[in-house]
Design a protein around this motif. Structure first.
Motif, PDB file in Angstrom:
ATOM      1  N   TRP A  78      51.204  10.253  19.255  1.00  0.00           N
ATOM      2  CA  TRP A  78      52.428  10.188  20.061  1.00  0.00           C
ATOM      3  C   TRP A  78      53.646  10.717  19.304  1.00  0.00           C
ATOM      4  N   ARG A  79      53.621  10.687  17.980  1.00  0.00           N
ATOM      5  CA  ARG A  79      54.772  11.207  17.228  1.00  0.00           C
ATOM      6  C   ARG A  79      54.396  12.370  16.313  1.00  0.00           C
ATOM      7  N   HIS A  80      53.237  12.969  16.562  1.00  0.00           N
ATOM      8  CA  HIS A  80      52.835  14.107  15.738  1.00  0.00           C
ATOM      9  C   HIS A  80      53.812  15.262  15.903  1.00  0.00           C
ATOM     10  N   CYS A  81      54.286  15.464  17.148  1.00  0.00           N
ATOM     11  CA  CYS A  81      55.141  16.626  17.407  1.00  0.00           C
ATOM     12  C   CYS A  81      56.127  16.294  18.513  1.00  0.00           C
ATOM     13  N   VAL A  82      57.264  16.991  18.497  1.00  0.00           N
ATOM     14  CA  VAL A  82      58.259  16.878  19.562  1.00  0.00           C
ATOM     15  C   VAL A  82      58.808  18.265  19.838  1.00  0.00           C
ATOM     16  N   GLY A  83      59.256  18.482  21.080  1.00  0.00           N
ATOM     17  CA  GLY A  83      59.748  19.789  21.475  1.00  0.00           C
ATOM     18  C   GLY A  83      61.233  19.964  21.240  1.00  0.00           C
ATOM     19  N   ILE A 101      60.881  17.281   8.704  1.00  0.00           N
ATOM     20  CA  ILE A 101      60.027  17.621   9.845  1.00  0.00           C
ATOM     21  C   ILE A 101      59.526  19.050   9.674  1.00  0.00           C
ATOM     22  N   ARG A 102      58.248  19.268  10.008  1.00  0.00           N
ATOM     23  CA  ARG A 102      57.613  20.570   9.815  1.00  0.00           C
ATOM     24  C   ARG A 102      57.569  21.348  11.130  1.00  0.00           C
ATOM     25  N   PRO A 103      57.514  22.671  11.036  1.00  0.00           N
ATOM     26  CA  PRO A 103      57.437  23.476  12.264  1.00  0.00           C
ATOM     27  C   PRO A 103      56.020  23.575  12.801  1.00  0.00           C
ATOM     28  N   PHE A 104      55.892  23.482  14.116  1.00  0.00           N
ATOM     29  CA  PHE A 104      54.688  23.855  14.848  1.00  0.00           C
ATOM     30  C   PHE A 104      55.039  25.212  15.442  1.00  0.00           C
ATOM     31  N   LEU A 105      54.582  26.287  14.816  1.00  0.00           N
ATOM     32  CA  LEU A 105      55.068  27.620  15.114  1.00  0.00           C
ATOM     33  C   LEU A 105      54.512  28.128  16.448  1.00  0.00           C
ATOM     34  N   LEU A 144      64.826  28.153  18.983  1.00  0.00           N
ATOM     35  CA  LEU A 144      64.953  27.731  17.593  1.00  0.00           C
ATOM     36  C   LEU A 144      66.326  27.976  16.991  1.00  0.00           C
ATOM     37  N   GLU A 145      67.044  28.998  17.448  1.00  0.00           N
ATOM     38  CA  GLU A 145      68.338  29.239  16.796  1.00  0.00           C
ATOM     39  C   GLU A 145      69.353  28.131  17.069  1.00  0.00           C
ATOM     40  N   ARG A 163      56.789  14.231  13.186  1.00  0.00           N
ATOM     41  CA  ARG A 163      56.334  14.970  12.015  1.00  0.00           C
ATOM     42  C   ARG A 163      56.431  16.490  12.177  1.00  0.00           C
ATOM     43  N   TYR A 164      56.315  16.973  13.413  1.00  0.00           N
ATOM     44  CA  TYR A 164      56.389  18.408  13.676  1.00  0.00           C
ATOM     45  C   TYR A 164      57.340  18.650  14.841  1.00  0.00           C
ATOM     46  N   ILE A 165      57.850  19.896  14.915  1.00  0.00           N
ATOM     47  CA  ILE A 165      58.747  20.277  15.997  1.00  0.00           C
ATOM     48  C   ILE A 165      58.362  21.667  16.475  1.00  0.00           C
ATOM     49  N   ARG A 166      58.335  21.837  17.811  1.00  0.00           N
ATOM     50  CA  ARG A 166      57.914  23.102  18.415  1.00  0.00           C
ATOM     51  C   ARG A 166      58.942  23.562  19.437  1.00  0.00           C
ATOM     52  N   GLY A 167      59.261  24.834  19.403  1.00  0.00           N
ATOM     53  CA  GLY A 167      60.190  25.398  20.371  1.00  0.00           C
ATOM     54  C   GLY A 167      59.954  26.880  20.563  1.00  0.00           C
TER      55      GLY A 167
END
Length: 503
Positions: A16-21, A92-96, A25-26, A47-51
């Motif tokens: 549930w908290r592995h990634c958030v949107g 927080i790490r990127p989910f590319l 990115l700019e 932990r990760y962020i994706r956009g």
């Protein structure tokens, strides 16, 4: 009375908290955005962020130029470095997500969103592959191979929709994925690549995608899709309204990829839901409400049973797909508004962050966990009517018998509902100010605080009865901590005003 077992039934996953949107990115270059992410990391710990938009023109990575009569390409990572440095600096790490198409590399002019992300295939797949290799080579050089290997690489976004991929051309997407995946692996075989990041209602795309990658021996380390439950948009100025299906529909969508991959070489691959929410619109007022928190509570509590991650879309209202928002509360996707005002769904996630690792019980309206130090935590929510035909019950009750340690427990309860912990309701009472003044912002931040109560309960035979009555659309967290009483023997509350007390 529901008797909660003393023995854990399993572990609560971190899916549930592995990634958030996030928005494009700019936006991460803005102070309000970074402050919002700092609050989010502190309270929830994604932990990760994706956009979107890593390779769009706003990031200015792909820079063609003419020199001595020939066309060359310079790859510039000025904005990429600033964005990723900001993320990593905040823990927080990127989910590319690789997209959208740079304008000078695009085969057409079709764009999506207010900020015009190009959604056409590359006019040169070789130049696109060069761009992917250059990007990942730079990231490895700057951040180290061991670090970059932890960053998943997703190819494009919702190519099954013509708004996001020209003509929703499946064959063209397969070609793009093939070229991209091989380019990623040319940089390092340990970097994880996947897709197809499809929207709901396109399950057959995943099946054909898996068949294509299998048949052509194209690298595939994870699969991804999106999940929403809203119907067609009913437009009003600067907003929409939509019907919703039951929240269980989200869990069904989370579970679909694993079912589809059973019996294939990809059975067991990680499944990432790289976007989910109720509505797919960034201007639907339902996102701002207590209803929304109660609606999503069973999804957030149970989604980890079906997918390796499910990424809430999005963490902040610093988000401009439909243009710059015209009011503080405008139905944005965010868990936070601009200026870090917390919405009820934010508190749902913050409550989840305080649960223990051992699951003692799950139910239609609750999740019970235990910490290693003996604390017991209960997340409970009131049922909702997603049809909107009824407001939902005024009251919802449940009664739990909980296994606890010690003779007494300290009970702390935190709640959000239609009135409490609900800045949206306060904003409406204020007259819905589009740009709240500083004093009004203070009121909204104060109104966003969950209601909290405290008491002490006596245990009996290692258990305590916990009756809970929830108001309409309430989400509540109850924390029970064994009491270690250090009250000195001479302390007597009856003597506070100097009275003499006889034994």
């Amino acid at each position: 009375m529901l008797r909660v077992p003393d023995t854990p039934s399993g572990r609560l996953t971190d899916a549930w908290r592995h990634c958030v949107g996030t928005g494009r990115l700019e936006l991460a270059l803005r102070a309000d955005y970074q402050e919002s992410l700092r609050v989010l990391r502190r309270d929830i710990g994604f932990r990760y962020i994706r956009g979107h938009g890593l390779l769009s023109d706003g990031m200015a990575v792909h820079r063609p130029y003419e020199w001595q009569g020939r066309r060359h390409v310079r790859h510039s990572f000025t904005h990429v470095d600033q964005v990723l440095d900001a993320y990593l600096g905040l823990g927080i790490r990127p989910f590319l997500e690789l997209g959208f198409m740079p304008g000078e590399l695009a085969s057409g002019e079709q764009t999506v969103f207010w900020w015009r992300g190009n959604v056409t295939p590359p006019r040169s797949h070789q130049e696109w592959a060069d761009l992917v290799r250059a990007l990942l080579t730079h990231l490895v050089d700057r951040y180290g191979l061991d670090e970059v290997r932890t960053w998943p690489v997703e190819v494009w976004n919702e190519p099954n929709l013509p708004d996001f991929w020209q003509d929703a051309d499946e064959k063209a997407y397969h070609r793009l994925y093939e070229v991209t995946a091989h380019a990623v692996k040319e940089v390092d075989a340990g970097i994880q690549v996947g897709g197809p990041a499809i929207s709901p209602g396109a399950d057959e795309w995943l099946e054909r995608f898996a068949e294509f990658t299998d048949r052509h021996d194209v690298p595939l380390n994870f699969v991804s899709r999106h999940a929403y439950t809203s119907g067609p948009a009913q437009h009003v100025p600067f907003g929409v309204h939509q019907t919703l299906g039951p929240a269980s529909g989200l869990l069904d969508q989370f579970a679909t990829p694993r079912r589809q991959l059973e019996g294939t070489r990809y059975a067991g691959l990680p499944v990432h839901i790289t976007e989910f929410n109720s509505s797919y619109r960034p201007d639907n007022p339902v996102h701002d409400t207590a209803f929304h928190a109660a609606y999503l509570a069973p999804v957030v509590a149970n989604g980890g049973e079906h997918a390796d991650s499910f990424s809430y879309w999005t963490f902040s209202d610093v988000f401009e797909e439909a243009g710059v928002p015209t009011a503080l509360f405008h139905g944005g996707f965010g868990l936070l508004t601009h200026r870090q005002v917390r919405k009820p769904t934010y508190h749902l996630y913050a409550f989840m962050a305080r649960l223990g690792p051992d699951v003692l019980a799950r139910g239609d309206d609750h999740l019970v966990t235990r910490h290693h130090d003996g604390r017991v935590t209960v997340l409970a929510w009131a049922p909702v009517d997603p049809t909107g035909e009824t407001p939902g019950p005024d009251r919802h009750t449940l009664r739990l018998s909980l296994p606890v340690r010690g003779g007494e427990v300290f009970v702390r309860r935190s709640s959000v509902d239609e009135e409490r912990g609900n800045a949206y309701t306060a904003w409406r009472h204020l007259g819905s100010p589009a740009s709240p003044k500083p004093g009004q912002l203070d009121v909204l931040h104060e109104a966003a605080e969950p209601a909290r109560t405290h008491r002490r309960l006596t245990t009996e035979d290692g258990r305590v009865d916990l009756p809970l009555t929830l108001s309409r659309h309430e989400v509540t967290l109850v924390e029970l901590t064994p009491v270690v009483d250090e009250t000195p023997p001479w302390w007597d509350e009856r003597r506070l005003l100097g009275r003499e007390v006889t034994a």
